[in-house]
Design an enzyme around this catalytic site. Structure first.
Site, PDB file in Angstrom:
ATOM      1  N   GLU A  92       0.968  -1.223  -0.074  1.00 55.04           N
ATOM      2  CA  GLU A  92       0.140  -0.032   0.044  1.00 55.04           C
ATOM      3  C   GLU A  92       1.071   1.417  -0.254  1.00 55.04           C
ATOM      4  O   GLU A  92       2.031   1.147   0.371  1.00 55.04           O
ATOM      5  CB  GLU A  92      -0.978   0.021   1.081  1.00 55.04           C
ATOM      6  CG  GLU A  92      -1.858  -1.133   1.136  1.00 55.04           C
ATOM      7  CD  GLU A  92      -3.184  -0.954   2.099  1.00 55.04           C
ATOM      8  OE1 GLU A  92      -4.147  -1.270   1.828  1.00 55.04           O
ATOM      9  OE2 GLU A  92      -2.739  -0.438   3.197  1.00 55.04           O
ATOM     10  N   CYS A 105       3.383   8.242   1.425  1.00 50.83           N
ATOM     11  CA  CYS A 105       3.909   7.074   2.294  1.00 50.83           C
ATOM     12  C   CYS A 105       4.309   5.783   1.719  1.00 50.83           C
ATOM     13  O   CYS A 105       3.378   5.367   0.829  1.00 50.83           O
ATOM     14  CB  CYS A 105       3.045   6.983   3.202  1.00 50.83           C
ATOM     15  SG  CYS A 105       3.595   5.591   4.511  1.00 50.83           S
ATOM     16  N   CYS A 112       6.709  -7.899   6.809  1.00 52.25           N
ATOM     17  CA  CYS A 112       7.980  -7.398   7.434  1.00 52.25           C
ATOM     18  C   CYS A 112       8.295  -8.264   8.237  1.00 52.25           C
ATOM     19  O   CYS A 112       7.582  -9.059   9.043  1.00 52.25           O
ATOM     20  CB  CYS A 112       7.489  -6.036   8.300  1.00 52.25           C
ATOM     21  SG  CYS A 112       8.820  -5.073   9.154  1.00 52.25           S
ATOM     22  N   CYS A 116       6.714  -6.013  14.762  1.00 56.35           N
ATOM     23  CA  CYS A 116       6.455  -5.200  16.056  1.00 56.35           C
ATOM     24  C   CYS A 116       5.251  -5.548  16.498  1.00 56.35           C
ATOM     25  O   CYS A 116       3.975  -5.696  15.606  1.00 56.35           O
ATOM     26  CB  CYS A 116       6.376  -3.680  15.695  1.00 56.35           C
ATOM     27  SG  CYS A 116       8.108  -3.150  15.018  1.00 56.35           S
ATOM     28  N   CYS A 119       1.752  -3.642  15.264  1.00 58.91           N
ATOM     29  CA  CYS A 119       1.813  -3.472  13.836  1.00 58.91           C
ATOM     30  C   CYS A 119       1.286  -4.506  13.087  1.00 58.91           C
ATOM     31  O   CYS A 119       1.585  -5.656  13.177  1.00 58.91           O
ATOM     32  CB  CYS A 119       3.263  -3.148  13.359  1.00 58.91           C
ATOM     33  SG  CYS A 119       3.227  -3.106  11.381  1.00 58.91           S
ATOM     34  N   GLY A 173       6.918  -2.633   5.891  1.00 58.28           N
ATOM     35  CA  GLY A 173       8.177  -2.843   5.742  1.00 58.28           C
ATOM     36  C   GLY A 173       9.416  -2.266   6.431  1.00 58.28           C
ATOM     37  O   GLY A 173       8.952  -1.129   7.051  1.00 58.28           O
ATOM     38  N   GLU A 174      10.240  -2.933   6.916  1.00 61.96           N
ATOM     39  CA  GLU A 174      11.538  -2.305   7.482  1.00 61.96           C
ATOM     40  C   GLU A 174      12.239  -1.703   6.239  1.00 61.96           C
ATOM     41  O   GLU A 174      13.246  -2.704   5.796  1.00 61.96           O
ATOM     42  CB  GLU A 174      12.198  -3.049   8.364  1.00 61.96           C
ATOM     43  CG  GLU A 174      13.449  -2.694   9.160  1.00 61.96           C
ATOM     44  CD  GLU A 174      13.580  -1.282   9.359  1.00 61.96           C
ATOM     45  OE1 GLU A 174      12.961  -0.911  10.562  1.00 61.96           O
ATOM     46  OE2 GLU A 174      14.455  -0.437   8.714  1.00 61.96           O
ATOM     47  N   SER A 205      12.171   5.764   7.728  1.00 66.41           N
ATOM     48  CA  SER A 205      11.851   5.495   9.041  1.00 66.41           C
ATOM     49  C   SER A 205      12.078   4.051   9.469  1.00 66.41           C
ATOM     50  O   SER A 205      11.929   3.153   8.675  1.00 66.41           O
ATOM     51  CB  SER A 205      10.213   5.630   9.343  1.00 66.41           C
ATOM     52  OG  SER A 205       9.986   5.027  10.490  1.00 66.41           O
ATOM     53  N   HIS A 229       9.145   3.962  20.772  1.00 64.49           N
ATOM     54  CA  HIS A 229       8.004   3.418  21.252  1.00 64.49           C
ATOM     55  C   HIS A 229       8.085   2.817  22.893  1.00 64.49           C
ATOM     56  O   HIS A 229       7.142   2.496  23.290  1.00 64.49           O
ATOM     57  CB  HIS A 229       7.640   2.186  20.485  1.00 64.49           C
ATOM     58  CG  HIS A 229       7.205   2.237  19.109  1.00 64.49           C
ATOM     59  ND1 HIS A 229       6.664   3.279  18.713  1.00 64.49           N
ATOM     60  CD2 HIS A 229       7.813   1.561  18.078  1.00 64.49           C
ATOM     61  CE1 HIS A 229       6.427   3.306  17.270  1.00 64.49           C
ATOM     62  NE2 HIS A 229       7.437   2.370  17.010  1.00 64.49           N
ATOM     63  N   ASN A 305      -3.791   2.614  16.215  1.00 59.07           N
ATOM     64  CA  ASN A 305      -4.757   1.963  15.369  1.00 59.07           C
ATOM     65  C   ASN A 305      -5.136   0.624  15.681  1.00 59.07           C
ATOM     66  O   ASN A 305      -4.215  -0.499  15.213  1.00 59.07           O
ATOM     67  CB  ASN A 305      -4.486   2.270  13.725  1.00 59.07           C
ATOM     68  CG  ASN A 305      -5.229   3.568  13.307  1.00 59.07           C
ATOM     69  OD1 ASN A 305      -5.226   4.478  14.336  1.00 59.07           O
ATOM     70  ND2 ASN A 305      -5.482   3.558  12.171  1.00 59.07           N
ATOM     71  N   CYS A 348       0.102   4.549  11.126  1.00 62.08           N
ATOM     72  CA  CYS A 348       1.137   4.012  11.521  1.00 62.08           C
ATOM     73  C   CYS A 348       1.237   2.488  11.807  1.00 62.08           C
ATOM     74  O   CYS A 348       0.725   1.617  12.404  1.00 62.08           O
ATOM     75  CB  CYS A 348       1.444   4.467  12.733  1.00 62.08           C
ATOM     76  SG  CYS A 348       3.115   3.783  13.508  1.00 62.08           S
TER      77      CYS A 348
HETATM   78  S1  SF4 Z   1       6.350  -2.423   9.223  1.00 56.92           S
HETATM   79 FE1  SF4 Z   1       7.550  -1.102  10.776  1.00 56.92          FE
HETATM   80  S2  SF4 Z   1       6.302  -0.931  12.482  1.00 56.92           S
HETATM   81 FE2  SF4 Z   1       5.560  -2.643  11.401  1.00 56.92          FE
HETATM   82  S3  SF4 Z   1       6.548  -4.626  11.994  1.00 56.92           S
HETATM   83 FE3  SF4 Z   1       8.044  -3.787  10.333  1.00 56.92          FE
HETATM   84  S4  SF4 Z   1       9.438  -2.493  11.302  1.00 56.92           S
HETATM   85 FE4  SF4 Z   1       7.837  -2.671  12.961  1.00 56.92          FE
END
Ligand code: SF4
Length: 380
Positions: A92, A105, A112, A116, A119, A173-174, A205, A229, A305, A348
């Protein structure tokens, strides 16, 4: 033989490719401008390119855009696209307007691996890295689709005005775990012959991949946001598993090193506010003590969220305000992100929303475009 996707190449890469074809270097810049500045994918429409080059390119290369699965547009101009990246995966991309420009964004991976707790992308696991072309294609599509829909406002040079003037790598994703694809994509975003974005207006980020923060400082220092966090390692480990590898102290040291080369003189720390987990006054005081006088920074508090699998709740508004007050009283610049886009899972780290469902539902990945009213969306 599979054609080269020209979106995979930054200008250096394109120059090398054009030279391999026996053409002059300056042809690469012409081609790059056609693709990224004018949004042209059809080689035959690139009228000032020599026919011989166009003929060579036609056999070996293409501009491979991402198929759009869906497009949701809000009344306030926010737009969210779901792109098919093959193999049942989708990513997305969200555009958030500010005046007649805005922020995009962008996703860097399908799924990912960081996992987290708060997430939904993390909960769905990792499918694969996006290629450079797939990262750039999100910007390419958004920029030119928005220009077309906005009637191509022209500037004084008769060049259509840019629509996306900020990119945040905060989608799925990271990004620093897809470093090889990320850096050429960033270079294309920054290139004056590409999207011409300033380094301050492109933000990576990260959840804290320390060695890659150091590499980014060397290779392509753009603005940096760090998902913090939590104010201590024990709590952060329970929210961001990567903290077991790179603890807070090591992470903050890498942030300080980054600032030596950064285009901004601060790091943005993101802090997702989780009811009863990390949102007490004690946590705020601990966070202030951790950061104050140590790392030049801004704090961005993000209302969580909720999604069912998380077992977590959003902190009440009054709690977020009280938390922010403690930080502000300690002299830390602190903002609270507006909660927008709950209805489209555009917030987020939850950009994926129902993507697991969508990605596994191959049957849904047909060329369908939907435009539905939404309130608005702001990614993390
Ligand atoms: S997308 Fe970002 S917030 Fe989500 S699990 Fe991966 S690193 Fe963590």
């Amino acid at each position: 033989m599979e054609r080269v996707n020209l979106l995979d190449l930054d200008r250096d890469g394109l120059t090398a490719f054009v030279e391999q074809l026996g053409e002059k270097r300056f042809r690469a810049t012409q081609l790059f401008r056609w693709i990224h500045q004018k949004g042209v994918a059809d080689l035959d429409a690139m009228t000032d390119l020599a026919r011989s080059l166009r003929d060579k390119l036609r056999d070996r290369a293409e501009v491979r855009a991402l198929p759009v699965v869906s497009e949701q547009a809000s009344a306030d101009g926010t737009v969210k696209w779901l792109f098919d990246v093959g193999g049942g995966n989708a990513v997305e991309t969200v555009f958030i307007p500010e005046g007649d420009r805005g922020t995009l964004c962008v996703s860097s991976q399908a799924g990912c691996a960081v996992g987290c707790r708060f997430c939904s992308t993390g909960h769905q696991g990792f499918s694969r890295n996006l290629s450079t072309g797939e990262i750039v294609a999100q910007l390419w599509h958004a920029e030119h689709a928005l220009r077309r829909s906005g009637g191509e406002r022209a500037n004084a040079n008769d060049t259509p005005a840019r629509v996306v003037d900020n990119v945040v790598m905060m989608g799925m994703g990271e990004p620093l775990q897809n470093y090889g694809a990320l850096v050429p994509a960033l270079k294309t975003m920054l290139d004056d012959h590409g999207y011409g974005l300033s380094r301050r207006r492109v933000t990576v980020s990260t959840s804290g991949v320390v060695p890659m923060i150091d590499r980014l400082r060397e290779d392509c220092p753009v603005a940096l946001a760090v998902s913090l966090h939590a104010p201590n390692d024990a709590l952060r480990e329970s929210l961001v598993p990567l903290n077991r590898k790179y603890g807070i102290d090591e992470l903050l040291q890498s942030c300080l090193r980054y600032l030596d080369a950064a285009p901004r003189d601060f790091i943005t720390f993101e802090y997702c506010m989780l009811d009863g987990v990390n949102d007490s006054d004690e946590h705020a005081h601990e966070l202030a003590a951790l950061l104050r006088g140590r790392v030049p920074c801004k704090l961005n508090l993000i209302p969580f969220n909720p999604f069912p699998a998380s077992g977590l709740r959003r902190s009440p508004r009054e709690r977020v305000l009280a938390f922010a007050r403690v930080l502000q009283d300690a002299g830390l610049v602190t903002t609270i992100r507006k909660t927008r886009g709950d209805d489209i899972d555009a917030a987020c780290g939850q950009l994926a929303g129902e993507v697991q469902d969508r990605t596994n539902a191959q049957a849904r990945l047909v060329a369908r475009r939907v435009t539905v009213p939404i309130s608005s969306g702001v990614p993390r």
